[in-house]
Design a protein around this motif. Sequence first.
Motif, PDB file in Angstrom:
ATOM      1  N   GLU A 253      -3.328   2.710   2.713  1.00  0.00           N
ATOM      2  CA  GLU A 253      -2.532   1.837   1.848  1.00  0.00           C
ATOM      3  C   GLU A 253      -1.405   2.625   1.174  1.00  0.00           C
TER       4      GLU A 253
ATOM      5  N   ARG B   8       2.653   1.952   1.584  1.00  0.00           N
ATOM      6  CA  ARG B   8       3.556   1.761   0.446  1.00  0.00           C
ATOM      7  C   ARG B   8       4.700   2.776   0.487  1.00  0.00           C
TER       8      ARG B   8
ATOM      9  N   GLU C  22       7.170   1.624   3.042  1.00  0.00           N
ATOM     10  CA  GLU C  22       8.002   0.547   2.504  1.00  0.00           C
ATOM     11  C   GLU C  22       9.088   1.107   1.590  1.00  0.00           C
TER      12      GLU C  22
END
Length: 324
Positions: free
Chosen positions: A271, A275, A278
Motif C-alpha cells: 500500500e 501511494r 501515485e
Amino acid sequence: MTAQLHIVSGKGGTGKTTVAAALALALAHDGRRVLLVEVEGRGGISQVFDVAPLGDEETHVARGLEGGEVRGLAIDPKAALLEYLQMFYKLGRAGGLLEKFGAIDFATTIAPGMRDVLVIGKVYEVVRRDEHHARRGFQQYDAVVVDAPPTGRIGKFLAVNRELSGLAKMGPIKKQADSIMQMLTSGRSRVHLVAVAEEMPVQETIDATAELRAEGLPMGSIIVNQERAALLGKRSRALLQGADFDVEPLSADLAAGGLRVGPTLVDGLVESGRRLDERLSLEERERARLTSLDLPIVRLPALLDGMDAGGLRQLAADLHRQGV
C-alpha cells in the motif's frame, strides 16, 4: 543583453526567499557584486543567511561563489517616499514635517498601490546607478535580485507604474513611472517563478506566467524547487500498478533479509508503494504542465539535512551550473 535585474516570485511555501538568496550567491561569482533586496518586511533574507535583520543601508551578508560579494537591503516605503520627495521636489526639512503630521504613513499604508510604487522606484534607483552615482559614494552592482511578492500578487506589483503613468498624464511622476516600466520590460530584467511539483503551486505559476506575459514583462526561468529522487524504479512502479501484484516474491525477499513476514507487513508495504507511485505520477503530470509554458526549467534538490550555509551554496552552485 545580460539581465541585470532578477525578480523572484513564487507561491508561499515553495522556498521563494531561499531561491532568491541562492540566486544572489550564484550571480556573485568571479568578483561580481550583487544586491539582494527584500520588499515585504518579513526578515526572511536575514534568517537564510543568519545575519542581523536588514535595514535601509546596503550591508554585506555573504561572499558569493568564487570571491564575489552579496549585499542586502530591506526597502522601507516610508524612507523611499522621503527620498523620492527630496529627489524630485527638494523638500528638505519639510519632508520631516510631513512625516510628523502623518502624511507619510497615509501615503505608504492607505493610498492604494503607493507602497508598491515606492518599493519598485527604489529598486529602479539602484539598478540605474552609473559612474556619476559611484563618484557620489553609491555602490554599483553587477546584478540586483529582488525577493518579490508571491505569484498571486506579482503581476499587479510589477505593473503598478503603468497604472500610475496613465493617472499622472505628465510631469516628473509620469516620467519616472514610464522609465521604470521601460526598465522592467527591457532585456535588462527577468522574472523567475519558483514552484514545487504540486497542483496549487503549479497552477499559480501558470496563471502568473500568463499575467506577466500579458503585461509584456520578460520571463526568466521556472525554478522547480525541493525535487526528491524517485524511490521507486520504473519496473517496481509497473508491478505495483498491476491489479494482480504477486506478493510472494516480496515476502520471500523480506524473509531472506531476516524479517518476520506476515500479511500485515506485506500489505502495508504494498500500500505504501502504491501511494508513493501515485505521488510520483502526480509530480510527473505537474512537471509536464510547467514544461508546457515553454520556458527554461531549472531543478533544485530537496536538502534532506535541512538548510544551512553549505546547503545554500549547493543550491547556488546548481543555479550557476544551469545558467540562471
